[in-house]
Design a protein around this motif. Sequence first.
Motif, PDB file in Angstrom:
ATOM      1  N   ARG A 327       0.827  -1.217   0.000  1.00  0.00           N
ATOM      2  CA  ARG A 327       0.000   0.000   0.000  1.00  0.00           C
ATOM      3  C   ARG A 327       0.855   1.258   0.000  1.00  0.00           C
ATOM      4  O   ARG A 327       0.422   2.310  -0.468  1.00  0.00           O
ATOM      5  CB  ARG A 327      -0.932  -0.013   1.205  1.00  0.00           C
ATOM      6  N   HIS A 328       2.062   1.192   0.554  1.00  0.00           N
ATOM      7  CA  HIS A 328       2.937   2.357   0.597  1.00  0.00           C
ATOM      8  C   HIS A 328       3.789   2.502  -0.656  1.00  0.00           C
ATOM      9  O   HIS A 328       4.461   3.533  -0.823  1.00  0.00           O
ATOM     10  CB  HIS A 328       3.857   2.283   1.821  1.00  0.00           C
ATOM     11  N   LEU A 329       3.827   1.468  -1.504  1.00  0.00           N
ATOM     12  CA  LEU A 329       4.612   1.573  -2.732  1.00  0.00           C
ATOM     13  C   LEU A 329       3.907   2.482  -3.737  1.00  0.00           C
ATOM     14  O   LEU A 329       2.684   2.408  -3.905  1.00  0.00           O
ATOM     15  CB  LEU A 329       4.819   0.182  -3.342  1.00  0.00           C
ATOM     16  N   PRO A 330       4.660   3.337  -4.454  1.00  0.00           N
ATOM     17  CA  PRO A 330       4.014   4.175  -5.495  1.00  0.00           C
ATOM     18  C   PRO A 330       3.608   3.335  -6.701  1.00  0.00           C
ATOM     19  O   PRO A 330       4.177   2.282  -6.962  1.00  0.00           O
ATOM     20  CB  PRO A 330       5.119   5.178  -5.845  1.00  0.00           C
ATOM     21  N   ARG A 331       2.656   3.853  -7.456  1.00  0.00           N
ATOM     22  CA  ARG A 331       2.198   3.150  -8.642  1.00  0.00           C
ATOM     23  C   ARG A 331       3.236   3.238  -9.744  1.00  0.00           C
ATOM     24  O   ARG A 331       4.010   4.207  -9.814  1.00  0.00           O
ATOM     25  CB  ARG A 331       0.885   3.737  -9.120  1.00  0.00           C
ATOM     26  N   LEU A 335       5.917   6.351 -10.881  1.00  0.00           N
ATOM     27  CA  LEU A 335       7.371   6.232 -10.952  1.00  0.00           C
ATOM     28  C   LEU A 335       7.897   6.674 -12.323  1.00  0.00           C
ATOM     29  O   LEU A 335       8.975   7.271 -12.442  1.00  0.00           O
ATOM     30  CB  LEU A 335       7.786   4.783 -10.680  1.00  0.00           C
ATOM     31  N   LEU A 336       7.151   6.372 -13.399  1.00  0.00           N
ATOM     32  CA  LEU A 336       7.619   6.669 -14.744  1.00  0.00           C
ATOM     33  C   LEU A 336       7.185   8.041 -15.253  1.00  0.00           C
ATOM     34  O   LEU A 336       7.630   8.468 -16.327  1.00  0.00           O
ATOM     35  CB  LEU A 336       7.111   5.595 -15.712  1.00  0.00           C
ATOM     36  N   ALA A 337       6.325   8.729 -14.505  1.00  0.00           N
ATOM     37  CA  ALA A 337       5.803  10.013 -15.013  1.00  0.00           C
ATOM     38  C   ALA A 337       6.909  11.042 -15.147  1.00  0.00           C
ATOM     39  O   ALA A 337       7.037  11.715 -16.194  1.00  0.00           O
ATOM     40  CB  ALA A 337       4.710  10.515 -14.066  1.00  0.00           C
TER      41      ALA A 337
END
Length: 486
Positions: A327-331, A335-337
């Motif tokens: 749940r704490h990991l970014p989508r 990350l790629l934006a």
Amino acid sequence: MALPFDDDNYADERKTPLVAKAMPGDNAEPLSVSAISALLKRTVEDRFGFVRVRGELSGVKRAASGHLYCCLKDDKAVIDGVMWKGGAQRLAFRPEDGVEVVATGKLTTYPGRSKYQIVIESMEIAGEGALLALLEKLRARLAAEGLFASERKRLLPFLPRTIGVVTSPTGAVIRDILHRLADRFPSRVLVWPVLVQGEGAAGQIAAAVRGFSAMPPGGAVPRPDLVIVARGGGSIEDLWAFNEEIVVRAVAECTIPVISAVGHETDTTLCDYAADQRAPTPTAAAEMAVPVRVELAANLAELALRKRRCALRPVTLGRERLEARARHLPRPEALLAAKAQKLDETGERLRRALRDRALGARARLDARGAQLSLPLLRHRLERAEERLARAGLTPALLQRRFEAACKHFAPVARVLPQLDPDKPLARGFARVTDADGHTLTRKAQAEREVSLVLKFRDGDLAVVPGAAPRRAPRSKGPSARQGDLF
């Protein structure tokens, strides 16, 4: 020293006859010693043909023939006593010095020593107090030998397969034990029938305990894992067989753990002290012998459930931790934006830079193109020819300088092929380089590289350090295989 002579005394002595003679009118014939002894014996035995004597035993001694010799005494007199072998074997207790008893028998005389004595037919302990005193004396003696020491006590088996019971086969005790065992945990029971009171009971009980102890393991009759010595309640006289030394020693020497269940809760015998465990009642002995099967099954089920929970708990906790961290990991899009935006900006700048560079190059080309006229080029060529002519560079001179340089470099040219690092490749060697083409000569250098290149005679092969080599398919003809170099 001489004594004075007395005439009067001498005269009196002369009146006593020297030889015994019958006097006129005398009817007292002299008796022999045997005759008077026989008269005394008949008189005593007729007068005291049945007597009961109470006294304290002293000087108790059992002869090799089995006869028992002792003395009965009180604070004022002593009388000798003898008990023949048959009566001594029927005694319900072991006579010892200091025990107060009531002896039943008859008085007689012993002419050989001019003594009278009592021939004892039966002997009983004089009252419960004397019996308890005898019991305490025996307990102290056996305790001094270490028969009751706590260090000798053994743990009872948790779940005995076979239980030996020493008791009467017709009493309520064996029924209570069997009923209790059936309720708690049905087990195999071997009953050794014995008398539990009266004459011969102690010998049978001791023989039964020793019989169970002597049974070999793995025989036709299974050897008990536990022995129960049991009897119902009763008076101290009823329970006396379990206080006998022969029974106590048999229980103490038994190689199988023993539970003593003699009498009720308030009854205590020496057998209880010698046994590994004392039960207040025979029913309690059965409860000590085996656990409750239903409780064991419940405990096993609970342990199995706890085992499953323990096995699944790390998985459950790991799943919860993984979900919490996920749940704490970014989508991935987030990350790629930033990188995608930076890529777009860089691409736009690259297009502008290429366009500007092309425009600048075109402008410079146009500026230089104006200078590239045909007359100007011809003029510059003529000037170059003039400078060359002035330099005096004839072909013969250049040829001599070239031949001198060739002679100078001829030895180097001969050695140079030998220094070529790729020349041994024709003989089956390989040269190891990094990704940039630098030759590696040490294993430590190769281990630090992410990828390596093996140069062979007919081409290059990229490898990864530590990766398992791929086996080539087997061929029918002879082939050379090379394994992992590292």
